[in-house]
Design a protein around this motif. Sequence first.
Motif, mmCIF file in Angstrom:
data_model
loop_
_atom_site.group_PDB
_atom_site.id
_atom_site.type_symbol
_atom_site.label_atom_id
_atom_site.label_comp_id
_atom_site.label_asym_id
_atom_site.label_seq_id
_atom_site.Cartn_x
_atom_site.Cartn_y
_atom_site.Cartn_z
ATOM 1 N N ASP A 121 0.789 -1.068 -0.127
ATOM 2 C CA ASP A 121 0.107 0.029 -0.001
ATOM 3 C C ASP A 121 0.722 1.235 0.174
ATOM 4 O O ASP A 121 1.957 1.119 -0.117
ATOM 5 N N PHE A 167 3.014 0.703 3.614
ATOM 6 C CA PHE A 167 3.581 -0.493 4.022
ATOM 7 C C PHE A 167 3.727 -1.671 3.096
ATOM 8 O O PHE A 167 2.672 -1.517 2.441
ATOM 9 N N LYS A 173 7.357 -7.739 7.058
ATOM 10 C CA LYS A 173 6.164 -6.715 6.814
ATOM 11 C C LYS A 173 7.270 -5.445 7.328
ATOM 12 O O LYS A 173 7.998 -5.443 8.310
ATOM 13 N N GLU A 209 8.090 -0.742 6.567
ATOM 14 C CA GLU A 209 7.548 0.462 6.057
ATOM 15 C C GLU A 209 8.138 0.944 4.825
ATOM 16 O O GLU A 209 9.419 0.656 4.740
ATOM 17 N N GLY A 252 -8.972 0.265 2.662
ATOM 18 C CA GLY A 252 -7.803 0.485 3.295
ATOM 19 C C GLY A 252 -7.541 1.924 3.200
ATOM 20 O O GLY A 252 -8.331 2.695 3.690
ATOM 21 N N TRP A 253 -6.399 2.493 3.029
ATOM 22 C CA TRP A 253 -5.844 3.876 2.760
ATOM 23 C C TRP A 253 -6.850 4.620 1.800
ATOM 24 O O TRP A 253 -6.702 5.671 1.841
ATOM 25 N N GLU A 256 -0.650 2.997 10.849
ATOM 26 C CA GLU A 256 -1.271 1.684 10.796
ATOM 27 C C GLU A 256 -1.814 0.960 11.907
ATOM 28 O O GLU A 256 -2.912 0.478 12.208
ATOM 29 N N LYS A 257 -0.903 1.060 13.066
ATOM 30 C CA LYS A 257 -1.309 0.581 14.546
ATOM 31 C C LYS A 257 -2.720 1.520 15.047
ATOM 32 O O LYS A 257 -3.401 0.907 15.673
ATOM 33 N N ALA A 311 -4.865 2.832 13.078
ATOM 34 C CA ALA A 311 -6.056 2.448 12.296
ATOM 35 C C ALA A 311 -6.754 1.061 12.850
ATOM 36 O O ALA A 311 -8.014 0.724 12.929
ATOM 37 N N GLU A 312 -5.729 0.088 13.277
ATOM 38 C CA GLU A 312 -5.985 -1.255 13.774
ATOM 39 C C GLU A 312 -6.832 -0.997 15.166
ATOM 40 O O GLU A 312 -7.890 -1.783 15.510
ATOM 41 N N ARG A 355 -7.959 -4.754 4.288
ATOM 42 C CA ARG A 355 -7.521 -4.484 5.653
ATOM 43 C C ARG A 355 -8.619 -4.006 6.616
ATOM 44 O O ARG A 355 -8.902 -4.467 7.622
ATOM 45 N N TYR A 411 -7.364 -9.151 5.640
ATOM 46 C CA TYR A 411 -5.950 -8.677 5.184
ATOM 47 C C TYR A 411 -5.202 -9.619 4.619
ATOM 48 O O TYR A 411 -4.205 -8.997 4.003
#
Length: 412
Positions: free
Chosen positions: A83, A86, A104, A106, A209-210, A290-291, A293-294, A339, A376
């Motif tokens: 994305d 990431f 995974k 960045e 997602g984003w 990301e963290k 958003a989760e 996601r 995801y």
Amino acid sequence: MAAKSQSYKKKITRQLYFSNLLSCAELSHKIDKSLSLTTKILNELIAEGIVIETGYAPSSGGRRPLMYSLKPDILYTVSVAMDQFFTRIAIMDMQNKHVRPVEKFELRLADNPMAISALTDKIEYVIEQSGVSRTKIAGIGIGMPGFVDAQQGLNYSFLQTKGESITGYIAKRTKLTAYIENDSGIVGLAELKFGAARNRRNAMVINIGWGVGLGMILEGALFRGDNGFAGEFSHIPLFNNGKLCSCGKSGCLETETSLFVIVEKAKEGIQAGRVTVLKTLLSGREEDLEKDAETIIFSAGKGDRFAIELLSEAGYNIGRGIAILIHLLNPGIVVLSGRGALAGKIWQAPIQQALNEHCIPRLAINTEICISTLGYEAELIGSAALVMEKFGETIKKGYKPERAINTMNNGV
């Protein structure tokens, strides 16, 4: 005759990968060859240790057919899911299981001239760490955001290379064939082959997602459009909000629905004094996007009213966009994937409310709204499917490395 035999073997390998279990009669139908020829090729594949017998099909009256499947470790794919911020890389076997933990990291794509080099370096690292021989890797499948021309191996939004295709650059460095596809198209392919859209004729797969992407399945196949750019759902102009979109226009669907926007609205709400557990859980730092958003998705699942409100507002606006799709394409199913699918059923009520308000009932009544079970993982699975969809085909453009699909005489 030998060349034809290798071609048939590759076709059978493809079919068994996508279907997992098939009888000889089913394979004969799928590859459009006689039962006797299919039996002969199957026996050769069994002798080579590529295909295994897995017992008899459940009884449905009459003689039960013997079923066949691929050995999981006979072939592998390198699956890359990207994305804007990431990237994930996995080595996957013929059952789409990971050989090692997903890598995974960045990788910012915007205004990053080193992104293509960094990506290739990481792919090389993952392959080396996996211990899998390159002769057993069918190829590299990459799902990425942006305007992707899969045929030319180009991305007109990100990963610009100087006079060379992305696929050519990666293939030259890795000595493996590479394929690229828009990330939402990849998610749609995963749902078509292994997920909620399997065996569905017309389906819309929303990649939350984003951005908010779209994989379009029409007449049982992934629809890419003339140049591969079909499905830019994020950029439907739905709002007069004056908000600038990542595409450079304003008022796009993405400006009110993406996970990036949801995180920003959460921070604004906290600053305005909203009562929410997010106040102590969100870091608000760019590197923790990301963290965060989760965390919002997780908090909504635990019942936090503000988190639910944020997702519901976005869901309603996604529903407005889906209403347009239903009016235009009359799909049998809309799959919420990617996601954002981690939020599960929280999306369904606001989306249904939007359909109730904006969709002609006669059109919407037979369209099912469902949550992906792939979630995801969908983009990684879709990237593997992209490789296997091309398995054994002649590459007309770019680098042509020696690899597993060209060594069928010594196994696949």
